[in-house]
Scaffold this motif. Structure first.
Motif, PDB file in Angstrom:
ATOM      1  N   GLY A 352       8.408  59.852  60.939  1.00 34.59           N
ATOM      2  CA  GLY A 352       9.165  61.070  61.200  1.00 34.59           C
ATOM      3  C   GLY A 352       9.212  61.954  59.969  1.00 34.59           C
ATOM      4  O   GLY A 352       8.316  61.926  59.121  1.00 34.59           O
ATOM      5  N   GLY A 353      10.284  62.733  59.833  1.00 37.48           N
ATOM      6  CA  GLY A 353      10.415  63.648  58.708  1.00 37.48           C
ATOM      7  C   GLY A 353       9.589  64.905  58.895  1.00 37.48           C
ATOM      8  O   GLY A 353       8.979  65.130  59.943  1.00 37.48           O
ATOM      9  N   ILE A 403      13.072  77.280  60.128  1.00 39.31           N
ATOM     10  CA  ILE A 403      13.746  76.905  61.368  1.00 39.31           C
ATOM     11  C   ILE A 403      14.340  75.509  61.254  1.00 39.31           C
ATOM     12  O   ILE A 403      15.407  75.229  61.811  1.00 39.31           O
ATOM     13  CB  ILE A 403      12.756  76.993  62.555  1.00 39.31           C
ATOM     14  CG1 ILE A 403      12.351  78.450  62.768  1.00 39.31           C
ATOM     15  CG2 ILE A 403      13.367  76.431  63.828  1.00 39.31           C
ATOM     16  CD1 ILE A 403      11.360  78.667  63.883  1.00 39.31           C
ATOM     17  N   TYR A 404      13.672  74.636  60.515  1.00 43.98           N
ATOM     18  CA  TYR A 404      14.202  73.289  60.277  1.00 43.98           C
ATOM     19  C   TYR A 404      15.564  73.381  59.593  1.00 43.98           C
ATOM     20  O   TYR A 404      16.540  72.749  60.020  1.00 43.98           O
ATOM     21  CB  TYR A 404      13.219  72.495  59.413  1.00 43.98           C
ATOM     22  CG  TYR A 404      13.635  71.065  59.149  1.00 43.98           C
ATOM     23  CD1 TYR A 404      13.097  70.026  59.898  1.00 43.98           C
ATOM     24  CD2 TYR A 404      14.560  70.753  58.154  1.00 43.98           C
ATOM     25  CE1 TYR A 404      13.475  68.718  59.664  1.00 43.98           C
ATOM     26  CE2 TYR A 404      14.951  69.451  57.921  1.00 43.98           C
ATOM     27  CZ  TYR A 404      14.403  68.428  58.673  1.00 43.98           C
ATOM     28  OH  TYR A 404      14.784  67.142  58.432  1.00 43.98           O
ATOM     29  N   MET A 433      17.317  63.761  62.917  1.00 36.94           N
ATOM     30  CA  MET A 433      16.281  64.793  62.937  1.00 36.94           C
ATOM     31  C   MET A 433      14.997  64.313  62.256  1.00 36.94           C
ATOM     32  O   MET A 433      13.895  64.705  62.628  1.00 36.94           O
ATOM     33  CB  MET A 433      16.801  66.053  62.251  1.00 36.94           C
ATOM     34  CG  MET A 433      16.053  67.314  62.626  1.00 36.94           C
ATOM     35  SD  MET A 433      16.967  68.766  62.048  1.00 36.94           S
ATOM     36  CE  MET A 433      15.790  70.051  62.461  1.00 36.94           C
ATOM     37  N   ASN A 434      15.149  63.433  61.239  1.00 37.26           N
ATOM     38  CA  ASN A 434      13.989  62.852  60.568  1.00 37.26           C
ATOM     39  C   ASN A 434      13.515  61.580  61.256  1.00 37.26           C
ATOM     40  O   ASN A 434      12.595  60.920  60.771  1.00 37.26           O
ATOM     41  CB  ASN A 434      14.313  62.559  59.103  1.00 37.26           C
ATOM     42  CG  ASN A 434      14.547  63.817  58.296  1.00 37.26           C
ATOM     43  OD1 ASN A 434      14.007  64.870  58.615  1.00 37.26           O
ATOM     44  ND2 ASN A 434      15.362  63.726  57.259  1.00 37.26           N
ATOM     45  N   LEU A 463      15.138  64.662  69.518  1.00 29.30           N
ATOM     46  CA  LEU A 463      14.057  65.343  70.235  1.00 29.30           C
ATOM     47  C   LEU A 463      13.440  66.450  69.389  1.00 29.30           C
ATOM     48  O   LEU A 463      12.223  66.611  69.329  1.00 29.30           O
ATOM     49  CB  LEU A 463      14.595  65.948  71.531  1.00 29.30           C
ATOM     50  CG  LEU A 463      14.696  65.035  72.748  1.00 29.30           C
ATOM     51  CD1 LEU A 463      15.358  65.777  73.901  1.00 29.30           C
ATOM     52  CD2 LEU A 463      13.319  64.529  73.163  1.00 29.30           C
ATOM     53  N   LEU A 464      14.288  67.209  68.719  1.00 32.31           N
ATOM     54  CA  LEU A 464      13.822  68.319  67.900  1.00 32.31           C
ATOM     55  C   LEU A 464      12.909  67.817  66.786  1.00 32.31           C
ATOM     56  O   LEU A 464      11.844  68.395  66.523  1.00 32.31           O
ATOM     57  CB  LEU A 464      15.026  69.056  67.305  1.00 32.31           C
ATOM     58  CG  LEU A 464      14.829  70.496  66.843  1.00 32.31           C
ATOM     59  CD1 LEU A 464      14.400  71.378  67.990  1.00 32.31           C
ATOM     60  CD2 LEU A 464      16.124  71.029  66.219  1.00 32.31           C
ATOM     61  N   GLY A 465      13.317  66.738  66.132  1.00 29.49           N
ATOM     62  CA  GLY A 465      12.506  66.178  65.058  1.00 29.49           C
ATOM     63  C   GLY A 465      11.203  65.593  65.557  1.00 29.49           C
ATOM     64  O   GLY A 465      10.142  65.808  64.971  1.00 29.49           O
TER      65      GLY A 465
END
Length: 483
Positions: A352-353, A403-404, A433-434, A463-465
């Motif tokens: 992730g990240g 946006i992040y 998020m990560n 979900l966004l990440g």
């Protein structure tokens, strides 16, 4: 927008996903744990729902367009997250409401690893296996997403390899060649999983734990079958196996493909992103170990070394396994480790990240702006390796970062409005998020005590990440829905 095409794909997706209830049913039967009923009910509910979606539009045979692809991708994760919550909500042993079940399901499918469960050691084997299986399935989905879908946005990361990487990454369209590429990467993913399970078993895990933890290790998920995570085994050998496979899983799977084709490790050393990835983790592990030794957090150098390396790799790759309560470590260490998770794994990995490639480009762009202050008329190119990066890619990365930060800020303030303190709110959004999992403060061990609203916000953050932000947010713009 071809809604009937989307409906047909969604119906097929649900029917296929319903069969993921079969392995937990088999595990429950083998162990006689008496928790089969939620999965049988889940299979019937999800299959029938998919059938009802699919039957009216089964004869629709039109090609999927770009906009349809975005909708399908978002629905893939959202609908499967909701569907995956069905057996968790039905299981009496878990005593979860719908918000908690969805949180746990999405945490698994997005390979986040945050949990609302307490007393994991006492759960039936079927439920334990199902949680691990969700992460493994999510990891496979991430590989296909990275290879076949995200490049269309221009910020997925994989398009950055077209100019310098031979082999399957030359094309970034949904073509048969990409399909074959995704298939090859799945084989690599499966091979890594089998190798990891065998290594865990050889290191001392029983067969169930070895398979379960290989699922979450290669998926960089972090779910465990024990409340103490990897610390339960108290084995430096098991931790070493985990470190090796976390490192491998955090690398761009395209490089594994090239290394396999060439029978050489050269693709790893030649790739600028993987070099940066290893340097970041090496420096993080060194700082962590040195500070643990200086503060005498552990009784001897050996313990400080293996705990320091393990936590640095686990959190840096956004896996989220723990061998110690890192949130209570002295000084700046907990916050530093959390910040490293913002960098995360390589593009095209299950990590992730923000991804190492974006971090590298942001750093190079910052250096270029400093040079422009001295030489305002100079033409300065940003290069990754020897390849100049197109300005539109650099602009897209800056847009992603902006946006992040904005999304992060809004969600953190929302969590604080629910009553969480600053440390807990900040770390919870960062960890979700990560796609990391464990946070700091009140979410250091689990997310059981936060409110339902906070769980929904963090589910959205996962979900966004996982969808690299733009894939999800593009659906919320009026432009997307205009004809």
């Amino acid at each position: 927008m071809q809604l009937l095409v989307v409906q047909r794909i969604l119906g097929l997706l649900l029917m296929i996903f319903s069969f993921s209830m079969a392995p937990p049913i088999l595990v429950g039967w083998l162990y006689g744990d008496g928790a089969i009923s939620p999965f049988m009910q889940g299979f019937l509910l999800i299959f029938v729902a998919g059938l009802l979606f699919w039957l009216p539009v089964r004869h629709i045979d039109e090609d999927m367009r770009l906009r349809d692809g975005f909708v399908v991708v978002v629905l893939f994760w959202t609908v499967l997250g909701l569907s995956g919550a069905v057996p968790l909500a039905l299981a009496e042993e878990l005593n979860l409401n719908f918000a908690g079940a969805v949180f746990e399901s999405l945490s698994g499918l997005t390979t986040t690893g945050a949990t609302v469960l307490v007393g994991i050691d006492d759960l039936p084997h079927s439920l334990l296996f199902y949680r691990q299986q969700l992460q493994w399935l999510g990891g496979m989905g991430i590989i296909v997403l990275a290879v076949a879908v995200l490049p269309m946005l221009g910020v997925g990361g994989m398009q950055l390899y077209r100019a310098e990487t031979p082999g399957p990454m030359k094309d970034n369209k949904l073509t048969p060649r990409i399909t074959e590429t995704a298939k090859a990467l799945w084989y690599i993913y499966l091979g890594l999983t089998i190798a990891c399970a065998v290594a865990y078993f050889a290191a001392g895990m029983d067969p169930f734990d070895a398979i379960a933890h290989s699922f979450s290790t290669v998926a960089i998920g972090g779910f465990s079958t024990h409340d103490m995570s990897m610390g339960f085994f108290n084995s430096a050998l098991i931790e070493s196996v985990a470190v090796v496979f976390m490192l491998l899983s955090g690398i761009n799977f395209a490089l594994h493909y090239l290394a396999w084709r060439r029978l050489s490790a050269a693709p790893y050393s030649e790739d600028p992103e993987s070099r940066t990835y290893f340097v970041v983790l090496l420096v993080t592990a060194a700082i962590t170990t040195i500070y643990l030794v200086l503060t005498q957090t552990f009784g001897d150098f050996g313990s400080a070394l293996h705990h320091g390396i393990f936590q640095a790799v686990s959190i840096g790759t956004t896996t989220g396994f723990t061998t110690a309560d890192y949130a209570s470590w002295p000084g700046f260490l907990p916050v530093m480790l959390l910040f490293v998770s913002f960098i995360g794994g390589c593009a095209g990995s299950t990590g992730g990240g923000m991804k190492v490639m974006r971090f590298l480009l942001l750093f190079k762009q910052g250096v270029r702006e400093i040079k422009r202050l001295v030489h305002p008329n100079a033409v300065l190119l940003i290069k990754v390796g020897n390849t100049p990066m197109p300005e539109k890619v650099v602009d897209a990365v800056w847009g992603f970062f902006a946006i992040y930060v904005a999304s992060f800020t809004v969600m953190m303030l929302t969590l604080m409005a629910t009553g969480l303190d600053q440390v807990t709110a900040f770390s919870a959004v960062a960890a979700c998020m990560n796609n990391l999992g464990p946070g700091l403060g009140d979410v250091g061990s689990n997310y059981a005590d936060i409110s339902d609203l906070a769980k929904w916000v963090l589910s959205f953050a996962m979900l966004l990440g996982r969808l690299e932000i733009f894939t999800l947010l593009v659906l919320l713009t009026p432009t997307f829905w205009r004809k």
